[in-house]
Write an enzyme that holds these catalytic residues in place. Structure first.
Site, short mmCIF file in Angstrom:
data_model
loop_
_atom_site.label_atom_id
_atom_site.label_comp_id
_atom_site.label_asym_id
_atom_site.label_seq_id
_atom_site.Cartn_x
_atom_site.Cartn_y
_atom_site.Cartn_z
N LYS A 43 -2.22 -2.01 -3.47
CA LYS A 43 -3.34 -1.28 -2.87
C LYS A 43 -3.07 0.23 -2.95
CE LYS A 43 -6.17 -0.74 1.19
NZ LYS A 43 -6.45 -1.00 2.57
N GLU B 30 0.83 -1.22 0.00
CA GLU B 30 0.00 0.00 0.00
C GLU B 30 0.86 1.27 0.00
OE1 GLU B 30 -3.02 0.11 3.07
OE2 GLU B 30 -3.44 2.20 2.70
P1 13P Z 1 -9.53 3.48 4.06
O1 13P Z 1 -10.39 2.74 3.07
O2 13P Z 1 -10.31 4.01 5.23
O3 13P Z 1 -8.68 4.51 3.39
O4 13P Z 1 -8.57 2.43 4.75
C1 13P Z 1 -7.96 1.46 4.03
C2 13P Z 1 -6.67 1.10 4.66
O5 13P Z 1 -6.39 -0.06 4.85
C3 13P Z 1 -5.72 2.17 4.99
O6 13P Z 1 -4.49 1.61 5.36
#
Ligand code: 13P
Length: 370
Positions: free
Chosen positions: A247, A205
C-alpha cells in the site's frame, strides 16, 4: 469466506505455535493467496476506516462533533450499512480499528457480522502508532511488534482476514535518512511475517508523505530507494510476496512546491517507481489517497490504470479520506442525513471502482478541490 476458511484451514490457526517461515505450509500459502485474490477482484478496492479514536476525533472537531465512542460507532454504522447489494460491487474489504471490530450496531449486530453479510471482508490495523527514531531529525518508526502474534491470532479468530501496518517517511533535502529507511523496512518485514504466520494477509504501508517542498523527481528517487530497500529486506526475512499486499503513496510533488502535474504524469512517475522496485510476485498494490483532493486521487488512479506500460499488478485503492470526506460532512452527526451521506459515499466508491479499471466517467458535480 467460510468456504475459503474451510478449504484452507491450517495447523497454525489457533495453536499460537510459530511457523517456520521458509517452510510455510502449502495450505497457509494457499489461504493467503486466496485472501489476496478475494480482495483484488476486478473493479473493487478497500475502504480504510481504521482511524484511531484521536484521528477520527480531529476530523469530527472540524464539524463540531463530539468525539465519543457512540458518535464513532454511529459514523461507522452509517458507512458500513450503505446499500447492501451495491456497496460490495465496489468495496471488497474494509479496514477497521480495534475499537470498531468489537463494536455493535445500534440494532446489536456486530460490525464484523454486518460486513460479512454484505460479503465484505473485514481487516484490522495492527500497528500501535508512531514513535521517534532517536538520533534522526524527527523521523519516526511504528510500534506494536511485541505482542503482535497473539493479537493477530485473536483477530483471525474474531473474523479478520487481513491486517495493515503503516510506517511513514518524510522528504526534505536530507530525509529520509538511511537509518529510517532500514529501520522501517525491518519493522515492516517483521510485521508481515508475523501477520502471515497467523493467516492474515499483511497490507504493508510504507507511506511517503507528500508534505514539503520537493520536486516530482525527488519524490521518484525517494520512492525508489524506500521500495527497493523494503523488498531487499523482505527477501532476507522470507516474506511470502504472493501472500501480501503493498500500500504505497502515489509519486507526487511536495504540497508546498506549488508544482502541478496532470494525472498522466503522476501515472508515469508512479508506475516507473513501481516497475523499478516491486517484484511481480506481489499481486496487488492498493494506493492510499494521502490527503490529495478527493477527485484528484480518483483521476490519478484512473490515469495509473490507463497508463500504457508493463503493469503486472492489480492497481486499485484503499482510500480513507478520499472516500469519506464528503460523506462525513453531509452526515454531520444527524441521523436524518444518513441516506444522503450514504448516497455520496456510494457515488465515490463507484468512481474509485471505475478508476481501478481505467474507466472513470467524469463527474462534473465534483471539482479539483473536492
Ligand atoms: P488516506 O487514503 O486518507 O491517505 O488513508 C489511507 C490509510 O489507510 C492511511 O493509513
Amino acid at each position: 469466506m467460510a468456504q475459503m476458511e474451510e478449504k484452507c484451514s491450517c495447523k497454525s490457526k489457533v495453536s499460537g505455535k510459530s511457523v517456520q517461515y521458509n517452510k510455510l505450509e502449502p495450505a497457509l500459502r494457499l489461504e493467503l493467496r486466496t485472501i489476496v485474490k478475494a480482495l483484488s477482484l476486478p473493479g473493487k478496492g478497500l475502504l480504510a476506516a481504521d482511524e484511531s479514536p484521536s484521528s477520527l476525533g480531529e476530523r469530527f472537531k472540524l464539524l463540531d462533533l463530539e468525539n465519543s465512542e457512540t458518535t464513532r460507532r454511529d459514523y461507522r454504522q452509517m458507512l458500513f450499512s450503505t446499500d447492501k447489494s451495491i456497496l460490495a460491487q465496489y468495496i471488497s474489504g474494509i479496514l477497521l480499528h480495534h475499537e470498531t471490530l468489537y463494536q455493535k450496531t445500534s440494532d446489536n449486530l456486530e460490525f464484523v457480522e454486518l460486513l460479512s453479510q454484505k460479503c465484505i471482508i473485514p481487516g484490522i490495523k495492527v500497528d500501535k502508532g508512531l514513535v521517534e527514531i532517536f538520533g534522526t531529525e524527527g523521523e519516526k518508526t511504528t510500534q506494536g511488534l511485541d505482542d503482535l502474534q497473539e493479537r493477530c491470532i485473536q483477530y483471525k479468530r474474531d473474523g479478520c482476514h487481513f491486517t495493515k501496518w503503516r510506517c511513514v517517511f518524510k522528504i526534505s533535502d536530507k530525509l529520509p535518512s538511511r537509518l529510517a529507511i532500514v529501520t522501517n523496512s525491518n519493522v515492516l518485514a517483521r510485521y508481515a511475517t508475523i501477520s502471515q504466520s497467523a493467516r492474515l494477509v499483511p497490507i504493508v504501508e510504507p507511506e511517503i508523505l507528500n508534505e514539503g517542498d520537493f520536486t516530482l523527481e525527488k519524490a521518484l528517487d525517494v520512492h525508489e530507494e524506500v521500495l527497493s530497500t523494503l523488498f531487499q529486506v523482505f527477501k532476507e526475512n522470507n516474506v511470502y510476496l504472493e501472500g501480501m499486499i503493498l500500500k504505497p503513496a502515489m509519486v507526487l510533488p511536495g504540497t508546498n512546491s506549488k508544482l502541478n502535474f496532470p494525472p498522466q504524469t503522476i501515472a508515469e512517475y508512479t508506475i516507473t517507481a513501481l516497475q523499478r522496485t516491486v517484484p511481480t510476485a506481489v499481486q496487488t498494490i492498493l494506493f492510499l489517497s494521502g490527503g490529495q483532493p478527493d477527485y484528484t486521487a480518483f483521476l490519478n488512479l484512473n490515469a495509473i490504470n490507463l497508463y500504457d506500460s508493463k503493469k503486472p499488478w492489480t492497481l486499485t485503492f484503499c482510500f480513507g479520506r478520499a472516500l469519506q470526506n464528503e460523506a462525513m460532512k453531509v452526515w454531520n452527526g444527524d441521523s436524518t442525513n444518513i441516506l444522503k451521506a450514504q448516497e455520496i459515499f456510494l457515488a465515490r466508491a463507484k468512481l474509485c471502482s471505475q478508476a481501478s479499471e481505467g474507466q472513470m466517467e467524469e463527474d462534473f458535480s465534483l471539482n479539483e478541490n473536492q
